[in-house]
Scaffold this motif. Structure first.
Motif, PDB file in Angstrom:
ATOM      1  N   ALA A  86       0.835  -1.207   0.000  1.00 20.37           N
ATOM      2  CA  ALA A  86       0.000   0.000   0.000  1.00 20.37           C
ATOM      3  C   ALA A  86       0.868   1.255   0.000  1.00 20.37           C
ATOM      4  CB  ALA A  86      -0.925  -0.005   1.214  1.00 20.37           C
ATOM      5  N   LEU A  87       1.983   1.223   0.713  1.00 20.12           N
ATOM      6  CA  LEU A  87       2.886   2.373   0.741  1.00 20.12           C
ATOM      7  C   LEU A  87       3.462   2.636  -0.650  1.00 20.12           C
ATOM      8  CD1 LEU A  87       4.818   1.710   4.082  1.00 20.12           C
ATOM      9  CD2 LEU A  87       3.014   3.385   3.675  1.00 20.12           C
ATOM     10  N   ILE A  88       3.838   1.565  -1.342  1.00 22.92           N
ATOM     11  CA  ILE A  88       4.354   1.732  -2.701  1.00 22.92           C
ATOM     12  C   ILE A  88       3.273   2.299  -3.619  1.00 22.92           C
ATOM     13  CG2 ILE A  88       5.248   0.507  -4.721  1.00 22.92           C
ATOM     14  CD1 ILE A  88       6.643  -1.417  -2.804  1.00 22.92           C
ATOM     15  N   ALA A  89       2.043   1.820  -3.476  1.00 25.01           N
ATOM     16  CA  ALA A  89       0.940   2.310  -4.306  1.00 25.01           C
ATOM     17  C   ALA A  89       0.719   3.804  -4.108  1.00 25.01           C
ATOM     18  CB  ALA A  89      -0.338   1.535  -3.994  1.00 25.01           C
ATOM     19  N   VAL A  90       0.809   4.273  -2.885  1.00 23.56           N
ATOM     20  CA  VAL A  90       0.658   5.708  -2.600  1.00 23.56           C
ATOM     21  C   VAL A  90       1.721   6.504  -3.341  1.00 23.56           C
ATOM     22  CG1 VAL A  90       0.886   7.455  -0.792  1.00 23.56           C
ATOM     23  CG2 VAL A  90      -0.505   5.425  -0.384  1.00 23.56           C
ATOM     24  N   GLY A  91       2.966   6.011  -3.306  1.00 24.05           N
ATOM     25  CA  GLY A  91       4.042   6.709  -3.996  1.00 24.05           C
ATOM     26  C   GLY A  91       3.839   6.761  -5.503  1.00 24.05           C
TER      27      GLY A  91
END
Length: 416
Positions: A86-91
């Protein structure tokens, strides 16, 4: 608690799903694609709108400062949260939004806003990818996995640089940023291939075994390690010397070459990334047999040579050829620096936090590099800027050679 032999056996026997490993490969490839367009091409794009060296340096610095402010919190988030995808998706989404803003409104404040957005969220990528990789393959296979990550990342940079150079030459410089937005969609789809069940949460944050770390090592105790401080200093100086070289070269190529400058920049990026692609897997393997320091000395040693060579010619073909040295330095440092941090944080539960903290310090060096070198070039010319950066690189090599010890196979330190 597991014994050391039991730990080694459990780490060696990790068998993640082939889907997850393929997902990691192609995630590195596509993330490189979406990041390339808002990197070295931005300097040429802004120069086309009559931004001078100082204003371009300021724009690049804003992105760097945003990254500085978020690097350490990003690392801490990756250590704490299980939802690393999810953190990668936000970026990825933030990168697409920033690229859209750059393309549609290439004015001072919109560009600064876009750079802040991109810099502030892209700092999630490095610790999240490293954490997922460590949690998926385990510590025993991490050297090889990190080399493979860098190989796919560099291959993505090559593909992106070729396509973006062609877009800039055949269509327009602005089309590059639309391409970045389009690439965000397949990148998000690839992210879904990585199965959360294949990620060992404790190993991903630097545990030495599969048992839960009840209390991570304190930050103060972590940075009392002299080896970690020395490596931090070397890494900052390396990136200070390296960060401004390619943007300054891009601005130099942009003068008098018109739209063809995008093709020259593409050739520079392709040359660098082809070398990185070829050398990264080798670096991961040799880091396990040679150790970390000999490889780092090679990476640090070629940087001052590169800076001096830029002052000796203005021939476009020669300048592009010099980028081979950039590829050697980037290929080795990108792999081995992560392995050094993994060595020094073994058993601490602070692997990703430390990646973020060192990333923050490196961001300071890179950002200052853009502004200081840009100002030197603006007032004294390109040669003065490159020689200044080469001097910093030579000092970093000396510190690494005389003071930094080998970190491979060091014993884990107890948590506090």
């Amino acid at each position: 608690m597991k014994s050391t032999s039991e730990l080694d056996a459990s780490v060696e026997s990790r068998t993640p799903a082939p889907q997850t490993l393929r997902g990691l490969d192609w995630l590195n490839f596509f993330l490189a694609d979406v990041q390339t367009g808002v990197g070295p091409f931005l300097a040429i794009y802004l120069a086309g709108y009559h931004w001078n060296e100082e204003r371009v340096g300021l724009a690049l610095t804003v992105g760097g400062i945003a990254g500085i402010l978020t690097q350490t919190p990003a690392g801490a988030l990756v250590d704490r949260l299980r939802s690393k995808r999810a953190l990668i998706a936000v970026g990825i989404v933030a990168l697409a939004m920033g690229a859209s803003l750059i393309a549609f409104v290439p004015h001072f404040w919109p560009i600064m806003t876009a750079q802040a957005l991109i810099g502030g969220t892209s700092s999630l990528f490095a610790p999240a990818i490293c954490a997922i990789s460590l949690g998926v393959v385990g510590r025993a296979a991490f050297d090889t996995r990190q080399g493979r990550n860098q190989t796919f990342n560099s291959a993505g940079n090559v593909a992106a640089a070729v396509l973006m150079g062609l877009l800039g030459y055949l269509v327009s410089n602005r089309s590059i940023f639309f391409f970045v937005v389009a690439l965000a969609i397949p990148t998000l789809c690839i992210l879904l291939l990585v199965k959360p069940s294949d990620i060992d949460y404790e190993i991903a944050r630097g545990a030495t075994d599969g048992d839960k770390i009840d209390q991570a090592k304190s930050v103060r105790a972590l940075f009392e390690d002299r080896r970690l401080i020395l490596f931090l200093i070397c890494a900052v100086m390396f990136h200070f010397a390296n960060a401004a070289m390619l943007p300054l070269l891009g601005e130099m190529l942009a003068k008098g070459h018109g739209r063809s400058s995008m093709m020259f920049m593409s050739a520079c990026v392709v040359t660098t990334q082809l070398v990185v692609t070829l050398i990264s897997s080798w670096s991961g393997r040799k880091a396990g047999s040679w150790g970390r320091k000999p490889l780092l000395l090679i990476a640090f040693g070629v940087l001052p040579v590169r800076g001096v060579l830029y002052t000796l010619t203005h021939n476009t073909n020669a300048l592009v050829a010099i980028q081979v040295l950039d590829g050697v330095a980037a290929g080795i440092f990108g792999v081995v620096s992560v392995l050094v941090i993994a060595d020094l944080t073994k058993g601490s539960g602070r692997f990703n936090f430390t990646l973020g903290a060192i990333g923050m310090a490196v961001g300071i060096g890179a950002s200052l590099s853009q502004v200081i070198a840009g100002s030197i070039v603006h007032h004294f010319g390109s040669n003065s800027g490159f020689l200044f950066l080469a001097t910093i690189a030579a000092a970093a090599f000396a510190i690494l050679y005389f003071f930094m010890p080998e970190t491979r196979d060091i014993a884990p330190t107890p948590t506090r």
